[in-house]
Design an enzyme around this catalytic site. Structure first.
Site, PDB file in Angstrom:
ATOM      1  N   LEU A   1      50.222  67.169 -28.124  1.00 44.37           N
ATOM      2  CA  LEU A   1      50.623  68.519 -27.701  1.00 44.37           C
ATOM      3  C   LEU A   1      49.577  69.586 -28.041  1.00 44.37           C
ATOM      4  O   LEU A   1      49.179  69.730 -29.202  1.00 44.37           O
ATOM      5  CB  LEU A   1      51.966  68.889 -28.357  1.00 44.37           C
ATOM      6  N   ASP A   2      49.144  70.337 -27.030  1.00 44.55           N
ATOM      7  CA  ASP A   2      48.226  71.477 -27.201  1.00 44.55           C
ATOM      8  C   ASP A   2      46.915  71.073 -27.885  1.00 44.55           C
ATOM      9  O   ASP A   2      46.264  71.904 -28.532  1.00 44.55           O
ATOM     10  CB  ASP A   2      48.891  72.606 -28.021  1.00 44.55           C
ATOM     11  N   ALA A   3      46.539  69.818 -27.745  1.00 47.25           N
ATOM     12  CA  ALA A   3      45.348  69.328 -28.444  1.00 47.25           C
ATOM     13  C   ALA A   3      44.272  68.809 -27.501  1.00 47.25           C
ATOM     14  O   ALA A   3      43.266  68.262 -27.954  1.00 47.25           O
ATOM     15  CB  ALA A   3      45.749  68.240 -29.433  1.00 47.25           C
TER      16      ALA A   3
END
Lengths: 291, 291, 291, 291
Positions: free
Chosen positions: D234-236
């Site tokens: 996530l969001d990486a």
């Protein structure tokens, strides 16, 4: 300062010429087949003027052409054929820079702090000023300070004296760190595109004297600073770097002057840095600043 | 649009006057003792001109003075005594805005997107253009589009027609969203400091036509956009908002134009927003923009 | 340094309290009726926490209350009634600041350049370091340099020594100019919200050691710097100022470190300046920084 | 949309491989000797990983190799020899993009305004949403809107349905325009580095839900937005573009959300633009974004 090891010495070629198919391949091939390892290459094609610009840097360690023959060889092989302008620099030559200053210290400190921290591959043997005020700063950093007062009457001879000094100290380029004197055409032509000035506005807005006062009067919401090469037209030389900061109705002129100092010092130092790194080409009063 | 509940209606006072000790206390006291709960107060003293500026907003719920009497009362009690300029606004009046546009859609879309999302307390009953191109956009948002072609010959009468239209639609202020026509003095004077323009440069640099071309020619490293109130002197009215973006030698004029669009649309929308929020005062061709 | 004329001495009140109708009017009235000419007023209401914040500065020239009685009087009249936190400062007291530094010079130079140029109303009697490297810089500016080496074993006693030094030099606040030591809880509590640190990332990203390496690994397109008050939780104190600069894939870690220096020095200096100007209030681990 | 003339069709090669002397010369020579006129070349060497990255674009008009044979030929001649990863694109193929949206319109409007103005060489045949709210916007622009509601129970089958839809509409890449659903690993792996998301913080700060609330709590002075390729963490994923805007203590959470919208829409649109222009390479979770 010159702690670059022999083995890592590089040659840097800055060039431009009318764009032609194959020019990039030709130059890089010349470097490659002669054993040069390219460590930097950036190029740009101006499609409106149809000009090819390039900066290429390669290691000399295994380069088979002796360094003193690179320039003539390059000239013979390509320069005329391609109608090419070029400059060649070697990384083990440390350029020599003079700072001209009047009464303000902020740009001077910013550059000297970088210099003494070893951040810049440059020698600064002398600081010249038309005022005595900054002598103390120069002394703090152990740099020769030459106070050359200028009046309307003595301007020509004082400039001649200054030019002598530049010769004596083998100065390659000059940085005007808020130097409040207009240089003569003769002086400027002695250092073509080798005098860097900082003007305290986002040029071309507010050319000339008191730009912060003019900015205040006009009610702008941003103030700026511009570093450029000095040409004979005032504040009209090729722009190297610009930046701005936000102001508001709460900022009187004195705040603009104060806030502007941080802009001025960074914009000037960044421009000087690019110059030291041989990353700037000029063409038709505009600059190509390689990253 | 006007979904503001009665109870939350506020009055906003925008004012300036020669600075005098106690002026802030006097005005806030007037509001307080009459039961007004202050929800916003920002003030500024221009120490050079010695002028006091203030924006104060208070809830009318328990305010004991009837709204129609506030203005006359304030006028009687303070305005003359303090040589005060002031404007009073009520939050339940939704200002009416006209957009003038020529052929470019970016500013128009940015404003209409905010408008239809309910972000702005404004009514936009009409879009006026000297070209038919943007009709489709207007129709997408269900807004009346009036095509008023302008030639050298018919300019005066077409402006008269446009002014009529403004009256008919009870327009409070006009936004020029890259409207490529110079308005007459007469027209401008009908909407003093109520016409907002976007100019595609960081004024005062590059006044007039083709600023991106001029910016390219000058070789600047930043391009900008400026939103200002229109006055009778071209591109010289009070600046509301400015911003810039970085460019490089890699950007031909077409890129400046393209990158500039994002600047233009945001700078214009932010200026319009401040105007809608009654957060702008003008004084001597400069703006105070409260935050 | 203390060349402020007696007549221009001002008092500055920084305060916050639960918001209540009339609080602004009350305080400004107190100043006015006692002959104080307000030269600065800025206030802010946090509508979520319902807290009123204010900074007000007035001239003491004709103020009828003797300066030593202002604080007790204000306390008696308002502080308890309004459940008010407040601090009172006089402009003729020059705060005394210590700089803690390790091996990097850029923040140090930036602050000392401002200091010696007379831009800051502050005294810097001492520079403390856990390394000898910056002694030369301190000497250039004629400032006492105290080298206090720190090991795991001697940390507690060296901190005690440092605290003694702070007392001896009557230090009001401490600036950590890239000081690479974590201060103990005891030390921090001796200077609550009076130790200013610069962290080389846009907090809360990249807390702790080697933030530029972490930023490089993550592939961010912006790097930042954050100045904050030191609290006992690492890099988690109230943020005073932040800024960023753009990077690209062309920047190796060494460039981030290099580019970051300009950010660090400006962000730190701007934060210190606001502190010196008594323009910062803290509340619930956040700052109100008046403009 | 596809008004590019045959004669101007270009091929774009995006590639990376372990750096080796002569690689640049080899590739450009291949293009040159086969009659290709290079109109764009940018390269980058990551000296830490020792990887060479290049984007080169050339006109096909006089290129002697038939377009369908370029890829196999290049593969045969160089790819294996140099352990090269490469992608080849032709300018007359217009990529097909789907937009996924939930309830917020700002990113959607910004992209559709550019799209309908003809600024992007892309086709947007479909907008997908887990809510019905944005149907009206889609209809304004005449784009198919597919409402696919998602609950915990039906998530897997709705994703399967969505994947079918992507196939049916021959979608090349997906843009999540504030789409408030976490995609499954399976879905993400069907579009490796071809799903672009906008996260409303300067990542890696404030990963996950409600970043503006977290930013407010932490008391930051800057808020940001980050566009990145979606990976299974996530969001990486690899960051394409980031930007920030300044906030102050005067901004409640609602202001952060409001101000953030302008950031989000520009950062996302700029990232999408770079993707459409085939200017992005990814390597080890970081992006090379050519200018």
């Amino acid at each position: 300062m010159s702690k670059i090891e022999k083995n890592n010495t590089t040659a840097t070629l800055l060039m431009h010429c009318p764009d032609k198919q194959g020019i990039l391949a030709t130059v890089t091939r010349f470097i490659n087949i002669n054993g040069g390892n390219i460590v930097y290459l950036d190029q740009h094609v101006d499609r409106e003027e149809n000009i090819f610009f390039m900066r290429v840097e390669w290691e000399l360690a295994n380069f088979t052409i002796p360094r003193e023959e690179i320039e003539p060889m390059f000239d013979r092989l390509y320069a005329q054929k391609y109608n090419m302008y070029f400059r060649l620099y070697f990384s083990d030559y440390i350029p020599r820079m003079a700072i001209f200053v009047s009464k303000m210290a902020h740009c001077l400190y910013d550059m000297l702090a970088r210099y003494t921290a070893g951040e810049w591959k440059v020698e600064i043997p002398i600081i010249v000023s038309n005022h005595p005020d900054m002598r103390e700063v120069a002394e703090r950093f152990g740099i020769e300070y030459r106070y050359i007062p200028i009046t309307k009457e003595n301007k020509a001879e004082q400039e001649a004296l200054t030019l002598e000094l530049m010769k004596e100290y083998r100065i390659d380029f000059i940085v005007l760190a808020r130097y409040m004197q207009i240089l003569s055409e003769n002086f400027i032509n002695s250092f073509p595109h080798r005098i860097i000035n900082i003007h305290h506005s986002f040029l071309p807005a507010f050319v000339g004297a008191k730009p912060y006062h003019a900015a205040y009067e006009r009610g702008v919401k941003l103030i700026g600073a511009t570093s450029h090469y000095v040409t004979t037209e005032l504040d009209a030389g090729p722009i190297i770097e610009q930046d701005i900061t936000r102001i508001s109705h709460k900022d009187p002129v004195s705040n603009l002057i104060y806030k502007g100092r941080d802009l001025e010092k960074l914009v000037l130092s960044h421009a000087v840095e690019k110059h030291i790194q041989r990353k700037i080409l000029t063409y038709h009063n505009r600059t190509i600043v390689f990253t």
